[in-house]
Design a protein around this motif. Structure first.
Motif, mmCIF file in Angstrom:
data_model
loop_
_atom_site.group_PDB
_atom_site.id
_atom_site.type_symbol
_atom_site.label_atom_id
_atom_site.label_comp_id
_atom_site.label_asym_id
_atom_site.label_seq_id
_atom_site.Cartn_x
_atom_site.Cartn_y
_atom_site.Cartn_z
ATOM 1 N N UNK A 51 7.897 3.424 0.128
ATOM 2 C CA UNK A 51 6.742 3.430 -0.779
ATOM 3 C C UNK A 51 5.547 4.177 -0.188
ATOM 4 N N UNK A 52 5.561 4.430 1.099
ATOM 5 C CA UNK A 52 4.404 5.047 1.737
ATOM 6 C C UNK A 52 4.228 6.521 1.387
ATOM 7 N N UNK A 53 5.187 7.121 0.661
ATOM 8 C CA UNK A 53 5.051 8.521 0.272
ATOM 9 C C UNK A 53 3.789 8.767 -0.547
ATOM 10 N N UNK A 54 3.349 7.759 -1.294
ATOM 11 C CA UNK A 54 2.183 7.964 -2.153
ATOM 12 C C UNK A 54 0.868 7.561 -1.489
ATOM 13 N N UNK A 55 0.926 7.178 -0.218
ATOM 14 C CA UNK A 55 -0.284 6.799 0.500
ATOM 15 C C UNK A 55 -1.071 8.034 0.930
ATOM 16 N N UNK A 56 -2.377 7.853 1.089
ATOM 17 C CA UNK A 56 -3.237 8.919 1.601
ATOM 18 C C UNK A 56 -3.041 9.036 3.108
ATOM 19 N N UNK A 57 -3.606 10.090 3.700
ATOM 20 C CA UNK A 57 -3.509 10.299 5.147
ATOM 21 C C UNK A 57 -3.954 9.091 5.961
ATOM 22 N N UNK A 58 -5.157 8.532 5.679
ATOM 23 C CA UNK A 58 -5.578 7.353 6.442
ATOM 24 C C UNK A 58 -4.626 6.168 6.282
ATOM 25 N N UNK A 59 -4.054 6.001 5.097
ATOM 26 C CA UNK A 59 -3.105 4.900 4.887
ATOM 27 C C UNK A 59 -1.824 5.116 5.683
ATOM 28 N N UNK A 60 -1.375 6.352 5.762
ATOM 29 C CA UNK A 60 -0.158 6.636 6.530
ATOM 30 C C UNK A 60 -0.375 6.314 8.009
ATOM 31 N N UNK A 61 -1.586 6.562 8.499
ATOM 32 C CA UNK A 61 -1.899 6.191 9.888
ATOM 33 C C UNK A 61 -1.922 4.673 10.039
ATOM 34 N N UNK A 62 -2.521 3.989 9.061
ATOM 35 C CA UNK A 62 -2.610 2.531 9.107
ATOM 36 C C UNK A 62 -1.230 1.896 9.064
ATOM 37 N N UNK A 63 -0.364 2.415 8.220
ATOM 38 C CA UNK A 63 0.960 1.821 8.031
ATOM 39 C C UNK A 63 1.842 1.988 9.269
ATOM 40 N N UNK A 64 1.483 2.908 10.143
ATOM 41 C CA UNK A 64 2.248 3.080 11.385
ATOM 42 C C UNK A 64 2.084 1.902 12.335
ATOM 43 N N UNK A 65 1.049 1.109 12.138
ATOM 44 C CA UNK A 65 0.818 -0.052 12.997
ATOM 45 C C UNK A 65 1.836 -1.144 12.684
ATOM 46 N N UNK A 66 2.497 -1.660 13.705
ATOM 47 C CA UNK A 66 3.489 -2.714 13.491
ATOM 48 C C UNK A 66 2.830 -3.985 12.949
ATOM 49 N N UNK A 67 1.578 -4.227 13.334
ATOM 50 C CA UNK A 67 0.856 -5.403 12.830
ATOM 51 C C UNK A 67 0.634 -5.268 11.322
ATOM 52 N N UNK A 68 0.204 -4.089 10.886
ATOM 53 C CA UNK A 68 -0.026 -3.862 9.454
ATOM 54 C C UNK A 68 1.292 -3.957 8.693
ATOM 55 N N UNK A 69 2.363 -3.438 9.253
ATOM 56 C CA UNK A 69 3.666 -3.548 8.587
ATOM 57 C C UNK A 69 4.070 -5.008 8.419
ATOM 58 N N UNK A 70 3.820 -5.821 9.418
ATOM 59 C CA UNK A 70 4.132 -7.257 9.319
ATOM 60 C C UNK A 70 3.274 -7.923 8.242
ATOM 61 N N UNK A 71 1.993 -7.576 8.208
ATOM 62 C CA UNK A 71 1.091 -8.141 7.189
ATOM 63 C C UNK A 71 1.578 -7.754 5.801
#
Length: 159
Positions: A51-71
């Motif tokens: 689903x991250x294909x539609x995220x903006x650049x800052x979101x793609x950086x955020x989603x790389x965090x394992x903590x954010x992925x868990x959340x």
């Protein structure tokens, strides 16, 4: 509500199509959400990645965090643990007129907006602040839809 023309024109084509389906063929949106929820439950990490294909650049950086992925995994699983209907209902509700005037909202409203949010672009928050009498807009540069996951303390300090 995405039935407001300037909002409809500002959202991504993917989201615009999702809202059109929700508005015109709600049963198909329900079916789509059932499929998405089953996919989320089977493999939430893969779902988030796809689903991250539609995220903006800052979101793609955020989603790389394992903590954010868990959340995000927890949010998806908890919000849909009983049924897909809440998720589908949310999308269907956003796709049409809400049936009341925003300018009749009297309490103070705070809107937090990331300038690179492709799911809810700045025009949405600008519209709310134009329509709601006592509305305070907080804008965040170089941030996407997921910025709140890493900045919750800042939001809570303003509330």
């Amino acid at each position: 509500p995405v039935d407001v023309k300037k909002i409809e024109n500002a959202i991504s084509s993917t989201n615009r199509n999702v809202y059109k389906i929700a508005r015109r063929v709600p049963w198909l949106m329900n079916l789509n959400m059932r499929f998405l929820i089953s996919w989320q439950k089977k493999n939430p990490v893969k779902f988030i990645s796809k689903m991250s294909y539609k995220f903006s650049g800052p979101d793609k950086e955020t989603i790389d965090s394992s903590i954010v992925q868990e959340i995000m995994k927890d949010i998806y699983l908890m919000s849909n643990r009983k049924s897909w209907r809440g998720y589908a209902g949310d999308v269907i509700l956003q796709s049409k007129n809400w049936g009341f005037d925003l300018n009749r909202i009297e309490p103070e409203v705070m809107v937090f907006q990331a300038n690179n949010d492709t799911s809810s672009p700045p025009v949405v928050s600008e519209y709310f602040c134009e329509m709601i009498q006592d509305c305070k807009l907080y804008c965040y540069e170089n941030a996407g839809h997921l910025w709140h996951l890493e900045n919750l303390s800042e939001i809570l300090s303003k509330i």
